[in-house]
Scaffold this motif. Structure first.
Motif, short mmCIF file in Angstrom:
data_model
loop_
_atom_site.label_atom_id
_atom_site.label_comp_id
_atom_site.label_asym_id
_atom_site.label_seq_id
_atom_site.Cartn_x
_atom_site.Cartn_y
_atom_site.Cartn_z
N LEU A 318 7.50 23.57 43.10
CA LEU A 318 7.31 24.68 42.14
C LEU A 318 6.71 25.77 42.99
O LEU A 318 5.74 25.75 43.80
CB LEU A 318 6.50 24.50 40.93
CG LEU A 318 7.29 23.49 40.16
CD1 LEU A 318 6.45 23.17 38.57
CD2 LEU A 318 8.61 24.13 39.42
N ALA A 319 7.09 27.01 42.63
CA ALA A 319 6.38 27.92 43.38
C ALA A 319 5.68 29.13 42.27
O ALA A 319 6.46 29.05 41.12
CB ALA A 319 7.41 28.73 44.21
N ASN A 320 4.75 29.87 42.80
CA ASN A 320 4.22 30.84 41.83
C ASN A 320 3.93 30.41 40.47
O ASN A 320 4.47 31.08 39.50
CB ASN A 320 5.14 31.92 42.12
CG ASN A 320 5.25 32.69 43.28
OD1 ASN A 320 4.42 32.68 44.13
ND2 ASN A 320 6.60 33.04 43.51
N VAL A 321 3.30 29.19 40.56
CA VAL A 321 3.06 28.79 39.16
C VAL A 321 1.78 29.32 38.27
O VAL A 321 0.74 29.90 38.96
CB VAL A 321 2.39 27.32 39.24
CG1 VAL A 321 1.84 26.63 37.84
CG2 VAL A 321 3.60 26.54 39.67
N THR A 322 1.88 29.82 37.08
CA THR A 322 0.75 30.25 36.30
C THR A 322 0.56 29.12 35.29
O THR A 322 1.22 28.93 34.36
CB THR A 322 1.14 31.42 35.41
OG1 THR A 322 1.79 32.49 36.27
CG2 THR A 322 0.04 31.96 34.58
N ALA A 323 -0.56 28.35 35.74
CA ALA A 323 -0.90 27.21 34.81
C ALA A 323 -1.04 27.33 33.59
O ALA A 323 -1.33 28.36 32.76
CB ALA A 323 -2.02 26.72 35.45
N ARG A 324 -0.28 26.46 32.51
CA ARG A 324 -0.50 26.58 31.39
C ARG A 324 -1.20 25.55 30.61
O ARG A 324 -0.81 24.22 30.59
CB ARG A 324 0.98 26.57 30.50
CG ARG A 324 1.80 27.46 31.27
CD ARG A 324 1.71 28.90 30.85
NE ARG A 324 2.68 30.00 31.34
CZ ARG A 324 2.70 31.20 31.31
NH1 ARG A 324 1.33 31.81 30.64
NH2 ARG A 324 3.45 32.01 31.74
N ALA A 353 2.95 22.04 37.11
CA ALA A 353 2.95 23.22 36.44
C ALA A 353 1.53 23.48 35.70
O ALA A 353 1.68 24.43 34.87
CB ALA A 353 4.11 23.55 35.48
N GLY A 354 0.62 22.53 35.74
CA GLY A 354 -0.52 22.76 35.12
C GLY A 354 -0.68 22.20 33.84
O GLY A 354 -1.89 22.21 33.25
N PHE A 355 0.33 21.39 33.44
CA PHE A 355 0.12 20.91 32.03
C PHE A 355 -0.52 19.53 32.07
O PHE A 355 -0.55 18.81 33.14
CB PHE A 355 1.58 20.43 31.20
CG PHE A 355 2.39 21.76 31.00
CD1 PHE A 355 1.92 22.47 29.85
CD2 PHE A 355 3.58 22.26 31.98
CE1 PHE A 355 2.95 23.65 29.70
CE2 PHE A 355 4.29 23.39 31.77
CZ PHE A 355 3.99 23.88 30.44
N VAL A 423 12.75 21.75 31.36
CA VAL A 423 13.05 22.98 32.25
C VAL A 423 12.37 24.28 31.39
O VAL A 423 11.89 25.35 32.18
CB VAL A 423 14.54 23.26 32.52
CG1 VAL A 423 15.01 22.18 33.54
CG2 VAL A 423 15.42 23.21 31.39
N GLU A 424 12.62 24.10 30.11
CA GLU A 424 11.88 25.41 29.70
C GLU A 424 10.40 25.59 29.92
O GLU A 424 9.97 26.74 30.07
CB GLU A 424 12.10 25.28 28.05
CG GLU A 424 13.45 25.34 27.54
CD GLU A 424 13.45 25.42 26.04
OE1 GLU A 424 13.69 24.21 25.52
OE2 GLU A 424 13.48 26.55 25.46
N LEU A 425 9.93 24.48 29.68
CA LEU A 425 8.17 24.43 30.20
C LEU A 425 8.10 25.07 31.70
O LEU A 425 7.09 25.69 31.91
CB LEU A 425 7.48 23.21 29.85
CG LEU A 425 7.63 22.78 28.36
CD1 LEU A 425 6.88 21.36 28.36
CD2 LEU A 425 6.74 23.99 27.47
N LEU A 426 9.00 24.47 32.76
CA LEU A 426 8.82 24.86 33.85
C LEU A 426 9.08 26.18 34.20
O LEU A 426 8.47 26.99 35.02
CB LEU A 426 9.75 23.72 34.83
CG LEU A 426 9.17 22.29 34.82
CD1 LEU A 426 10.28 21.60 35.54
CD2 LEU A 426 7.80 22.00 35.07
N ASP A 427 10.11 26.74 33.52
CA ASP A 427 10.59 28.28 33.60
C ASP A 427 9.38 28.98 33.28
O ASP A 427 9.04 30.00 33.93
CB ASP A 427 11.77 28.19 32.77
CG ASP A 427 12.40 29.58 32.78
OD1 ASP A 427 12.54 30.30 33.79
OD2 ASP A 427 12.76 30.17 31.61
N TRP A 428 8.97 28.48 32.07
CA TRP A 428 7.94 29.39 31.53
C TRP A 428 6.84 29.47 32.65
O TRP A 428 6.12 30.76 32.81
CB TRP A 428 7.23 28.87 30.29
CG TRP A 428 5.96 29.47 29.37
CD1 TRP A 428 6.01 31.00 29.32
CD2 TRP A 428 5.19 28.98 28.82
NE1 TRP A 428 4.80 31.12 28.68
CE2 TRP A 428 4.15 29.95 28.11
CE3 TRP A 428 4.87 27.71 28.30
CZ2 TRP A 428 3.19 29.56 27.50
CZ3 TRP A 428 3.58 27.23 27.67
CH2 TRP A 428 2.97 28.37 27.38
N ALA A 429 6.20 28.18 33.03
CA ALA A 429 5.05 28.07 33.94
C ALA A 429 5.35 28.90 35.38
O ALA A 429 4.33 29.30 36.16
CB ALA A 429 4.61 27.06 34.25
#
Ligand code: SF4
Ligand code: SF4
Length: 439
Positions: A318-324, A353-355, A423-429
């Motif tokens: 994963l690249a450019n993650v904004t942790a959720r 992805a920060g989850f 994938v929806e959660l990874l896409d969001w992150a």
């Protein structure tokens, strides 16, 4: 296990394969403890070992199965939990597929049953027709409460029980067809690192079009070119699971031919699948065509390229993650954990992805969806769903994640906790929109 097939019977390659599988079973019964129907019903006839005996008997006897044998094989979810547990490597999936095919050829079901199964087998692989049926189903849905709710005999559902289950499964909201599901190429956003085909699927296009949309965004954002190949579609599992092997193979041939044109053309690094039930089937195309010299090699090539989206994304990272900072209860679909043995990849990606990711207690047990099972065995399906939901809710998560749209719809019908595809959660992150379930 000792077997008693004649040489003439063993000349049939499907029977020879089943004989090989049966001989591996040592009757130990370890598989019973992890079989959802045995856990619910406590009846050996509803365990893998019981079903193996039934299938052995009907195949060896080269006879029509009895109504009782059909009932117990029909109650099997094809969850493949037994294959994970079996210490002897019994390939139950191939055996039960043969058993179902034998039942379909040799057993005459009551007319309403035949009509219901025929309708499901006809509709499921055809997204456009399936969509129209769902729209009609929405009009008829209020009538569901007038139909009988459950059978006193679990698994003894009548036509009306099944009709009610079918109407209840119709979603309240239905999105229009997604432009993503038309044949086309989605270029990588940066310098191309891979080129993959996205399996468009069938039911998912209608019930959860957001999953393919999120997959395309996620992959292209990570520099993967994605092709939706003309001619590819349903994997065939929905018809395979009701014993219609010839129809399943026709659908598989269509996919293989379509993807081979692409492989021989611009080339493919992978065939990406985001519905784990389809992934299990496509990864088995090589075995499906093992006795077909014309298709075997191409089927094997396609099966080798088939990957769950989480396998491809973990390779890329994963690249450019904004942790959720949300707690995710990860539901591992049976086809993901038992069918494909893809277990850690989705959880690792969600953590990356920060989850905060939590495993669901009794995670090996099916949620009860299992394709057409939800309609054909509504009582058992509901009991398994309720058990799954109770286990998930015990974790107190913010959101549930799963990699199979059927499980998502089924679990959502039993809980108020939001649920999204992985994938929806990874896409969001990684820069995509917030999943609709969380808004
Ligand atoms: S596939 Fe699942 S339901 Fe069927 S026998 Fe195996 S464990 Fe039981
Ligand atoms: S665990 Fe495997 S070997 Fe043992 S009874 Fe079940 S299928 Fe047969």
């Amino acid at each position: 296990m000792q077997t008693n097939f004649t040489l003439a019977q063993l000349a049939d390659p499907e029977t020879a394969r089943s004989e090989h599988i049966l001989r591996k079973c040592v009757h130990c019964g370890f598989c019973t403890a992890t079989c959802p129907t045995f856990v619910l019903l406590g009846d050996e006839r509803d365990s893998p070992r019981g079903r193996i005996y039934f299938i052995k008997s009907m195949l060896e006897g080269d006879r029509a199965p009895t109504a009782s044998e059909v009932k117990h094989v029909d109650r099997c979810l094809s969850c493949l939990s037994c294959m994970t547990t079996c210490p002897s490597g019994v390939h139950y999936m191939h055996l039960v597929d043969h058993g179902r095919h034998h039942i379909e050829e040799r057993f005459k079901r009551p007319l309403p049953d035949r009509l219901m199964r025929g309708l499901l087998a006809w509709l499921m692989p055809r997204p456009a027709l399936f969509r129209w049926t769902m729209m009609l189903g929405r009009l008829a849905k209020p009538l569901a409460t007038m139909l009988p709710a459950g059978s006193a005999d679990p698994g003894g559902a009548t036509f009306l029980h099944r009709l009610r289950a079918m109407l209840e499964a119709v979603p309240d909201r239905l999105a229009g067809p997604s432009p993503v599901d038309r044949p086309q190429t989605f270029p990588a956003l940066g310098l191309r690192r891979k080129r993959v085909a996205l399996m468009p699927g069938c039911g998912q296009q209608v019930l959860a079009p957001e999953v393919n949309e999120a997959t395309v965004r996620l992959l292209t954002r990570h520099d993967i070119e994605v092709v939706n190949v003309a001619g590819s579609g349903c994997c065939g599992s929905s018809v395979l699971h009701v014993g219609r092997n010839d129809e399943a193979m026709a659908l598989a041939r269509r996919n293989i031919a379509a993807w081979m044109r692409e492989i021989d053309g611009a080339g493919l690094d992978a065939i990406v699948i985001n519905a784990s039930g389809c992934g299990t089937t496509v990864k088995d195309y090589g075995a499906m065509f093992a006795n077909d010299p014309e298709w075997r090699e191409r089927a094997e090539q396609v099966a080798r390229l088939a990957k769950d989206v989480s396998e491809v994304m973990l390779e890329i990272g994963l690249a450019n993650v904004t942790a959720r900072p949300l707690t995710v209860a990860y539901h591992s679909a049976c086809s993901m954990q038992h069918g494909q043995k893809v277990i850690e990849q989705p959880k690792k990606l969600l953590r990356d992805a920060g989850f905060v990711v939590k495993d669901v207690p009794e995670g090996h047990l099916c949620c009860g969806w299992a394709g057409t099972y939800q309609v054909l065995q509504p009582e058992l399906s509901r009991r398994l769903r309720d058990r799954k939901v109770a286990n998930i809710e015990s974790l107190g998560p913010d959101v549930i994640a799963a990699g199979n749209f059927g499980c998502i719809g089924n679990i959502a019908s039993g809980t108020g906790i939001p649920i999204a595809h992985t994938v929806e959660l990874l896409d969001w992150a990684t820069g995509g929109p917030k999943p609709a379930a969380l808004q």
